[in-house]
Design an enzyme around this catalytic site. Structure first.
Site, PDB file in Angstrom:
ATOM      1  N   SER A 138       0.850  -1.195   0.000  1.00 27.34           N
ATOM      2  CA  SER A 138       0.000   0.000   0.000  1.00 27.34           C
ATOM      3  C   SER A 138       0.881   1.238   0.000  1.00 27.34           C
ATOM      4  O   SER A 138       2.033   1.204   0.473  1.00 27.34           O
ATOM      5  CB  SER A 138      -0.893   0.013   1.251  1.00 27.34           C
ATOM      6  OG  SER A 138      -1.549   1.259   1.403  1.00 27.34           O
ATOM      7  N   TYR A 151      -1.676  -0.882  10.349  1.00 23.76           N
ATOM      8  CA  TYR A 151      -1.792  -1.182   8.919  1.00 23.76           C
ATOM      9  C   TYR A 151      -0.596  -0.615   8.160  1.00 23.76           C
ATOM     10  O   TYR A 151       0.046  -1.306   7.367  1.00 23.76           O
ATOM     11  CB  TYR A 151      -3.090  -0.600   8.382  1.00 23.76           C
ATOM     12  CG  TYR A 151      -3.276  -0.783   6.896  1.00 23.76           C
ATOM     13  CD1 TYR A 151      -3.752  -1.989   6.385  1.00 23.76           C
ATOM     14  CD2 TYR A 151      -2.990   0.246   6.001  1.00 23.76           C
ATOM     15  CE1 TYR A 151      -3.927  -2.166   5.016  1.00 23.76           C
ATOM     16  CE2 TYR A 151      -3.157   0.080   4.636  1.00 23.76           C
ATOM     17  CZ  TYR A 151      -3.631  -1.129   4.150  1.00 23.76           C
ATOM     18  OH  TYR A 151      -3.797  -1.299   2.793  1.00 23.76           O
ATOM     19  N   LYS A 155       2.444  -2.684   6.142  1.00 19.63           N
ATOM     20  CA  LYS A 155       2.721  -2.542   4.714  1.00 19.63           C
ATOM     21  C   LYS A 155       4.145  -2.058   4.472  1.00 19.63           C
ATOM     22  O   LYS A 155       4.774  -2.435   3.472  1.00 19.63           O
ATOM     23  CB  LYS A 155       1.702  -1.590   4.081  1.00 19.63           C
ATOM     24  CG  LYS A 155       0.266  -2.105   4.125  1.00 19.63           C
ATOM     25  CD  LYS A 155       0.099  -3.451   3.438  1.00 19.63           C
ATOM     26  CE  LYS A 155      -1.349  -3.894   3.383  1.00 19.63           C
ATOM     27  NZ  LYS A 155      -1.529  -5.182   2.667  1.00 19.63           N
TER      28      LYS A 155
END
Length: 262
Positions: A138, A151, A155
């Site tokens: 991401s 998160y 990533k």
């Protein structure tokens, strides 16, 4: 038929980027093992037909990932492509609101999951003379501001894992790359899209990138197809950004630059 007779595993194939990638790979001639923790993966396989085999799987659980790889070998005779796409967002709670348990679960799926994909898929690919492993990272892994703390950290770790794996697989002809999508309408981001539409603010979705829009799962799938195919045969250890240009610059207000029109 850029993937004619290639054998691919796609995790997170029940919706969004995973489903779009599965349908595109099938149109390009691949045989597919499709996995997801949700039963929607069966719908994805049904849309494709006999070339796709659905399997319920927890992408962060080693026995499940190992079973996927064994199933590809048993059903189709080997493995050429593994798209480690499954992931969870964990929401936008701050560092001070999240718990260690939140972090453990997000890292388990988003970072340990791709590690397991590489660990179990690469030896089988090496025995076939090579292959392509693609991990969905991401833009949140590139810099702050595009996702929640755990998160984003997961990533960022995934991008580094891809680089590390590419070096440790030197000489195997197994390539490992990542895709870094920007804002894309998927099951994970649907609450943001639904909220914006309910407020009449749909035009603001993706407005910080130069294209002034969000992405579509099919656009990310095209990047996955490139990395899966022989067209990317000299691309390895790379994080391919597909974000409408969001990450090329810090967001700014046009008025600050005296620009009033394009």
């Amino acid at each position: 038929m850029r993937l004619a007779n290639k054998i691919a595993i796609i995790t997170g194939a029940g919706s969004g980027i995973g489903r779009a990638t599965a349908e595109l790979f099938a149109r390009q001639g691949a045989y597919l093992i499709l996995s997801d923790i949700a039963e929607a993966v069966e719908e994805t396989a049904a849309r494709i037909g006999p070339a796709a085999v659905p399997m319920r799987c927890d992408a962060g659980k080693e026995e499940d990932v190992a079973h996927l790889v064994r199933s590809a070998a048993a059903r189709f005779g080997g493995l050429d492509i593994f798209h480690a796409n499954a992931g969870i967002s964990g929401g936008l709670a701050s560092i001070f609101e999240q718990t260690p348990e939140d972090w453990q679960e997000i890292l388990r799926v988003n970072l340990i999951g791709p590690f397991l994909a590489i660990k179990h898929a690469a030896p089988l690919m090496k025995d076939r003379g090579g292959g392509s492993i693609i991990c969905t990272a991401s833009v949140a892994g590139l810099r702050a501001g595009a996702g929640g703390p755990a998160y984003s950290a997961s990533k960022a770790g995934l991008i580094n894992l891809v680089q590390l794996a590419a070096t440790q697989l030197a000489g195997s002809n197994v390539r490992v790359n990542a895709i870094c999508p920007g804002l894309t309408e998927t099951g994970m981001t649907r609450p943001f899209y639904d909220h914006a539409r309910a407020k009449g603010h749909e035009d603001r979705l993706g407005h910080l990138n130069p294209l002034k829009r969000g992405g579509e799962p099919e656009e990310i799938a095209q990047a996955a197809l490139f990395l899966a195919s022989s067209e990317s045969s000299y691309v390895n250890g790379h994080a391919l950004v597909v974000d409408g240009g969001l990450s090329v610059s810090h967001p700014y207000n046009k008025q600050d630059w005296g620009v009033t029109s394009a």
